[in-house]
Every structure is written in C-alpha cells, then in structure tokens.
Design a protein around this motif. Structure first.
Motif, PDB file in Angstrom:
ATOM      1  N   ARG A  38       0.823  -1.207   0.000  1.00 59.08           N
ATOM      2  CA  ARG A  38       0.000   0.000   0.000  1.00 59.08           C
ATOM      3  C   ARG A  38       0.857   1.257   0.000  1.00 59.08           C
ATOM      4  O   ARG A  38       0.527   2.253  -0.649  1.00 59.08           O
ATOM      5  N   PRO A  41       3.768   2.546  -3.565  1.00 61.35           N
ATOM      6  CA  PRO A  41       3.509   3.585  -4.576  1.00 61.35           C
ATOM      7  C   PRO A  41       3.667   4.997  -4.027  1.00 61.35           C
ATOM      8  O   PRO A  41       4.074   5.910  -4.747  1.00 61.35           O
ATOM      9  N   LEU A  42       3.358   5.181  -2.741  1.00 61.22           N
ATOM     10  CA  LEU A  42       3.517   6.504  -2.141  1.00 61.22           C
ATOM     11  C   LEU A  42       4.993   6.872  -2.014  1.00 61.22           C
ATOM     12  O   LEU A  42       5.369   8.036  -2.181  1.00 61.22           O
ATOM     13  N   HIS A 241      -7.973  -0.763   5.151  1.00 62.40           N
ATOM     14  CA  HIS A 241      -7.401  -0.513   3.829  1.00 62.40           C
ATOM     15  C   HIS A 241      -7.984   0.760   3.242  1.00 62.40           C
ATOM     16  O   HIS A 241      -8.548   0.751   2.148  1.00 62.40           O
ATOM     17  N   SER A 243      -8.319   3.916   1.210  1.00 61.78           N
ATOM     18  CA  SER A 243      -7.708   4.167  -0.095  1.00 61.78           C
ATOM     19  C   SER A 243      -6.696   5.315  -0.028  1.00 61.78           C
ATOM     20  O   SER A 243      -6.898   6.306   0.669  1.00 61.78           O
ATOM     21  N   THR A 244      -5.615   5.127  -0.771  1.00 61.36           N
ATOM     22  CA  THR A 244      -4.602   6.180  -0.890  1.00 61.36           C
ATOM     23  C   THR A 244      -4.642   6.839  -2.268  1.00 61.36           C
ATOM     24  O   THR A 244      -3.786   7.659  -2.583  1.00 61.36           O
ATOM     25  N   LYS A 245      -5.639   6.463  -3.079  1.00 63.95           N
ATOM     26  CA  LYS A 245      -5.677   6.944  -4.462  1.00 63.95           C
ATOM     27  C   LYS A 245      -5.805   8.458  -4.538  1.00 63.95           C
ATOM     28  O   LYS A 245      -5.187   9.104  -5.385  1.00 63.95           O
ATOM     29  N   GLY A 246      -6.620   9.050  -3.663  1.00 61.12           N
ATOM     30  CA  GLY A 246      -6.818  10.500  -3.707  1.00 61.12           C
ATOM     31  C   GLY A 246      -5.538  11.258  -3.409  1.00 61.12           C
ATOM     32  O   GLY A 246      -5.183  12.199  -4.133  1.00 61.12           O
ATOM     33  N   TRP A 248      -2.477  10.080  -3.639  1.00 63.40           N
ATOM     34  CA  TRP A 248      -1.513   9.772  -4.686  1.00 63.40           C
ATOM     35  C   TRP A 248      -1.769  10.637  -5.919  1.00 63.40           C
ATOM     36  O   TRP A 248      -0.838  11.210  -6.490  1.00 63.40           O
ATOM     37  N   ALA A 249      -3.030  10.737  -6.327  1.00 61.94           N
ATOM     38  CA  ALA A 249      -3.366  11.535  -7.511  1.00 61.94           C
ATOM     39  C   ALA A 249      -3.059  13.011  -7.289  1.00 61.94           C
ATOM     40  O   ALA A 249      -2.515  13.688  -8.173  1.00 61.94           O
ATOM     41  N   THR A 250      -3.384  13.514  -6.101  1.00 62.70           N
ATOM     42  CA  THR A 250      -3.105  14.919  -5.792  1.00 62.70           C
ATOM     43  C   THR A 250      -1.611  15.190  -5.809  1.00 62.70           C
ATOM     44  O   THR A 250      -1.148  16.195  -6.364  1.00 62.70           O
ATOM     45  N   SER A 327       8.703   3.633  -7.933  1.00 63.58           N
ATOM     46  CA  SER A 327       7.576   2.776  -7.543  1.00 63.58           C
ATOM     47  C   SER A 327       7.894   1.315  -7.812  1.00 63.58           C
ATOM     48  O   SER A 327       7.558   0.434  -7.006  1.00 63.58           O
TER      49      SER A 327
END
Length: 354
Positions: A38, A41-42, A241, A243-246, A248-250, A327
């Motif tokens: 998780r 990617p960060l 879990h 989400s880290t998508k927000g 990551w996208a920002t 990554s």
C-alpha cells in the motif's frame, strides 16, 4: 548541491561510492520493514515529488540560489531507510537523464545528499518529537528544524570529503565557511518546503506519515470564543485498507505542475555549491558530464527550441521516469517483505505441527 565530476579525486570518489553502495544495501533491507504494497507507490510518489521540487531553485542572497535536497522530507514521510532510497533514485535519474551531478561522483552525491541529510534530519526529528507534545503543530515544527539543520550538515560533509580528496589546493577553512554559510540560508528554504509538505499530509492522512505514527490530535471545540479539547470517546478503529488513491493523484498532479510549469520561473542563479566553487576556485578540475549529449541534458528536450516547452517537457518526463523507477523498486522491496513474512509464518506453522 550536485557534485560534478572532477571536484573530488578518483580514490575518494571510489571510497564514497563503496560507502554509498553499502548504505543503499542497508537501506534496502531496512525499507522492507517500512514498506508494504500500500505504501510502496507513495514512496515512489515522494521520489517523484522531490525530483520536481528540486527543479525549483529559489533565490537566496548575493546572486545565489538554492533548491530542496529532500532527505528530511523523504525520511519523515516514508521512513529513513526508504528516504535514502528515494534520494538515490532521484540522483540516479538526474545523473543519467539530465547530466546533473557527475556519474563518477554519484557515490559522493548519494552519501552527501541522501545519507547525511536523511540520517541527520531523522535523528533530530525523532529527538524533538520525543520531548514535544505529539501534535500536528509540534511535528510540523520538528520537521522544520530537522530540515534546516540537515542542509548545512550536508555542506559540512562535502567540505570534509573535499578536504580529503579535493582536486585543487584551496584553504579548507575558506571552503567550510563559504559552504556552511550559504547553505544555512538555503536550509531555511528547505525547512519551509519540508514543514509545509509534512504539515499538509499530516492534516489529511497522518496514518501515511512514517514520522507521525501514533499521532493523536484531540478534536477541538470552540466554546465562548476559545478552543478546548472535546471530550474523548471510545476510539473507533480506522479502516484497514483506506484508499490512498486520492492523495496519490493529488501528489502526482502537484509534482507534474511544479516540474512542467512552475519550474520555468525558477531562479537562474547558480546554486550554493556552484557559487562557492566559482568564488573559491574549486571547480578548476571539473570535467564535462559523460551524459552531456543526452537528449534531456540541462533539463531541456533536445531540438525543442521553445525554452518554456522544452523545460516543461523535460520536467514531466523526469517526474514520470522517477515515479516509474521508484515505484517499481519499492514494490519489489515490499514484495520481498511479504515473501519473507509468509516464509516465516510457514516455518512457525511447521514447528507447531512438529
């Protein structure tokens, strides 16, 4: 503070390379404890963000500019071991693709900009948060101080390496005074960028900040115009879990904007090391970069005549390349941790059956 080829002689550069390789090997092992599928990617995003911000030279004084080194920021966000790897990936991309920082001096740069800044910053940060209240404000302040100190520490480390293996005969006292003096000022910029970034991430996702683990900030209520702590309630477990998508996208959009557009307005003045090298004469033996004919050398795309477009495209390519390489590397490290954990679990189950 990217050291070019020719500033430090071959034997000292070789020793620095061996030490840097050892530090990276230790960091690869240590990063297994800091990363999982998780957060990998960060960590790649942190490397890409640091690459982007390093393109933003800011004016300091007397015709000098500075840029983020990033060791403190990386260590606090993703951990000291992963932080060393983040800076190493950035330096590798800069050296190979953009002819920034000598290839024979890669070990010197990793040791100076990656290892020294990360170790000094994280040690100071942990010391400060150990005595300060564990609040968002105190952690942001600790990150400011840690980043500030890490930059002149790196300048002092370079001076030490130059004292041992410098290629010109310059009084070391002059080099030390000039290097540390200008990098204290650059450190103020580093500290501001680090504190703002750490504070912003802690405000929205403190669970993803390595240095903020265990942070509990009480809810505040305004009563009669004053802020007071709200009554504590039974803690509710956070989603396992989330989400880290927000985030990551920002972060990715921010890095692309900084590298692709804002970098055009960066200061054109020489950075601290370049300025000191010119003033003190320690650049007399500097050599041309082995990748000086790279299509992306000097952060521009070859054969693109428009300076704004050329620099912007180079910045975007650099962010993308750093993100992919970082990554990928961190994902492999996190997978190795999972494999190791599964193997250990299998051994335990086997022992239990026996």
């Amino acid at each position: 503070m990217h050291v070019p080829d020719g500033f430090i002689n071959a034997p000292v550069s070789a020793v620095a390379g061996v030490v840097a390789a050892g530090a990276v090997a230790v960091s690869l092992k240590g990063a297994r404890r800091e990363l999982n599928e998780r957060t990998a990617p960060l960590a790649g995003l942190v490397a890409a963000f640091i690459f982007a911000v390093q393109m933003l030279n800011f004016p300091v004084a007397a015709g000098t500019s500075g840029h983020l080194l990033g060791g403190a920021l990386a260590a606090i966000l993703v951990g000291p071991y992963t932080g060393v790897l983040c800076i190493s990936v950035v330096l590798l991309m800069q050296g190979i693709l953009f002819a920034d920082g000598g290839l024979t001096a890669l070990g010197v740069n990793i040791l100076d900009m990656g290892v020294v800044t990360t170790v000094v910053a994280y040690a100071l940060f942990r010391g400060l948060v150990g005595v300060l209240p564990r609040t968002r404000r105190s952690m942001t302040a600790a990150s400011f101080v840690a980043a500030l100190v890490s930059v002149p520490a790196a300048a002092a480390a370079f001076t030490l390496m130059y004292w041992i293996g410098g290629t010109t005969d310059i009084p070391i006292g002059k080099v030390f005074t000039a290097m540390v003096g200008v990098h204290v000022l650059i450190g103020l910029g580093e500290a501001a960028i680090t504190a703002l970034t750490v504070g912003a991430v802690i405000a929205v996702r403190p669970d993803l900040v390595h240095g903020a683990r265990g942070l509990t900030a009480p809810l505040k209520l305004r009563i009669d115009g004053e802020l007071v702590d709200a009554p504590t309630a039974a803690p509710t477990p956070a989603p396992a879990h989330r989400s880290t998508k927000g985030l990551w996208a920002t972060g990715l959009v921010t890095a692309l904007v900084l590298a692709g557009f804002v970098s055009f307005y960066a200061s054109a003045n020489p950075d601290g090391l370049e300025k000191v090298a010119t003033d003190q004469g320690i650049d007399k033996e500097a050599k041309d970069h082995a990748a000086k004919d790279s299509p992306l050398a000097d952060y521009g795309v070859k054969d693109v005549s428009d300076a704004r477009l050329s620099g912007g495209l180079a910045g975007i390519i650099g962010v993308g390349a750093t993100l992919v390489v970082g990554s990928g590397a961190f994902y492999v490290v996190s997978r190795r941790r999972r494999t190791t954990d599964e193997s250990a679990g299998a051994d335990v189950r086997t022992d239990e059956k026996v």
